[in-house]
Design an enzyme around this catalytic site. Structure first.
Site, PDB file in Angstrom:
ATOM      1  N   ASP A  54      21.056 -15.760   5.258  1.00  0.00           N
ATOM      2  CA  ASP A  54      20.581 -14.382   5.152  1.00  0.00           C
ATOM      3  C   ASP A  54      21.025 -13.618   6.392  1.00  0.00           C
ATOM      4  O   ASP A  54      20.421 -12.646   6.801  1.00  0.00           O
ATOM      5  CB  ASP A  54      19.051 -14.361   5.009  1.00  0.00           C
ATOM      6  CG  ASP A  54      18.555 -13.030   4.473  1.00  0.00           C
ATOM      7  OD1 ASP A  54      19.259 -12.421   3.651  1.00  0.00           O
ATOM      8  OD2 ASP A  54      17.468 -12.588   4.889  1.00  0.00           O
ATOM      9  N   LYS A 111      24.823 -14.093   1.954  1.00  0.00           N
ATOM     10  CA  LYS A 111      24.448 -12.685   1.863  1.00  0.00           C
ATOM     11  C   LYS A 111      25.680 -11.829   2.131  1.00  0.00           C
ATOM     12  O   LYS A 111      26.394 -12.046   3.110  1.00  0.00           O
ATOM     13  CB  LYS A 111      23.367 -12.367   2.895  1.00  0.00           C
ATOM     14  CG  LYS A 111      22.915 -10.931   2.909  1.00  0.00           C
ATOM     15  CD  LYS A 111      21.874 -10.762   3.999  1.00  0.00           C
ATOM     16  CE  LYS A 111      21.176  -9.455   3.949  1.00  0.00           C
ATOM     17  NZ  LYS A 111      20.060  -9.430   4.915  1.00  0.00           N
ATOM     18  N   GLY A 131      11.165 -15.728   9.381  1.00  0.00           N
ATOM     19  CA  GLY A 131      10.756 -17.026   8.877  1.00  0.00           C
ATOM     20  C   GLY A 131       9.988 -17.041   7.574  1.00  0.00           C
ATOM     21  O   GLY A 131       9.565 -18.102   7.122  1.00  0.00           O
ATOM     22  N   ASP A 154      18.409 -19.154  14.037  1.00  0.00           N
ATOM     23  CA  ASP A 154      18.655 -17.730  14.246  1.00  0.00           C
ATOM     24  C   ASP A 154      18.967 -17.508  15.723  1.00  0.00           C
ATOM     25  O   ASP A 154      18.634 -18.355  16.558  1.00  0.00           O
ATOM     26  CB  ASP A 154      17.431 -16.903  13.837  1.00  0.00           C
ATOM     27  CG  ASP A 154      17.807 -15.464  13.468  1.00  0.00           C
ATOM     28  OD1 ASP A 154      17.575 -15.084  12.303  1.00  0.00           O
ATOM     29  OD2 ASP A 154      18.335 -14.730  14.322  1.00  0.00           O
ATOM     30  N   ASP A 210      23.533 -19.746  17.936  1.00  0.00           N
ATOM     31  CA  ASP A 210      24.522 -18.819  17.411  1.00  0.00           C
ATOM     32  C   ASP A 210      25.435 -19.628  16.493  1.00  0.00           C
ATOM     33  O   ASP A 210      26.122 -20.536  16.958  1.00  0.00           O
ATOM     34  CB  ASP A 210      25.308 -18.204  18.572  1.00  0.00           C
ATOM     35  CG  ASP A 210      26.363 -17.218  18.130  1.00  0.00           C
ATOM     36  OD1 ASP A 210      26.694 -17.169  16.922  1.00  0.00           O
ATOM     37  OD2 ASP A 210      26.883 -16.496  19.006  1.00  0.00           O
TER      38      ASP A 210
END
Length: 174
Positions: A85, A125, A22, A42, A60
């Site tokens: 990320d 990412k 976080g 997350d 998810d």
């Protein structure tokens, strides 16, 4: 990424995927201010924050139905920025890990098609082994500009890098 591309602005609603633990949510919170909202998602629980403009939940992203229900529950249909990320649990096998990362990034792009406002930005990412060309090909119809970026802060030994989609096109197919 913020210094180079200025993707975050005061008042923005930001979806941060793979947000645990976080720290980036806190950074985002400071930029978007009290009129904005940072939503962290997350598969790992994220500890609550004092900032009133941060919401987190466990989900998810590959379960589109469950994620949609959670996002509907906060009352925001569209975001100004989507940041991913996310990284898969790595096996050490480049091809396998790259394929898993590819799948996560393709899911982020599906979310961007549905949940990113016109003019909005997306950050993906990339891990070694990802088919960057395939992702760029998927991003080009959605964004005015697609940029590859490797922040200086990333360790030299890491193959981590990012794709930045700037200014989501309003005429993009949804």
């Amino acid at each position: 990424i913020q210094e180079r591309f200025h993707i975050l602005k005061p008042g923005d609603n930001v979806l941060d995927l793979g947000a645990a633990p976080g720290s980036f949510l806190q950074y985002v919170s400071g930029i978007i201010g009290p009129r904005g909202l940072a939503v962290g998602v997350d598969i790992t629980p994220i500890k609550p924050f004092e900032q009133k403009n941060i919401i987190t939940f466990v989900a998810d992203v590959t379960d589109e139905t469950a994620l949609s229900r959670k996002l509907d529950g906060i009352g925001i249909a569209k975001f100004n920025v989507i940041i991913s990320d996310m990284a898969p649990s790595t096996s050490g096998i480049r091809f396998l890990d790259g394929g898993r990362s590819q799948t996560l990034n393709e899911q982020v792009l599906r979310l961007a098609e549905r949940c990113l406002k016109p003019g909005g930005h997306a950050v993906l990412k990339l891990l070694p082994g990802v088919d960057e060309g395939a992702l760029v090909k998927q991003m080009k119809p959605l964004f005015r500009t697609v940029r590859h970026f490797r922040p200086e802060a990333i360790r030299k030994s890491s193959g981590e890098q990012y794709l930045i989609g700037l200014q989501r096109l309003s005429g993009a197919v949804q």
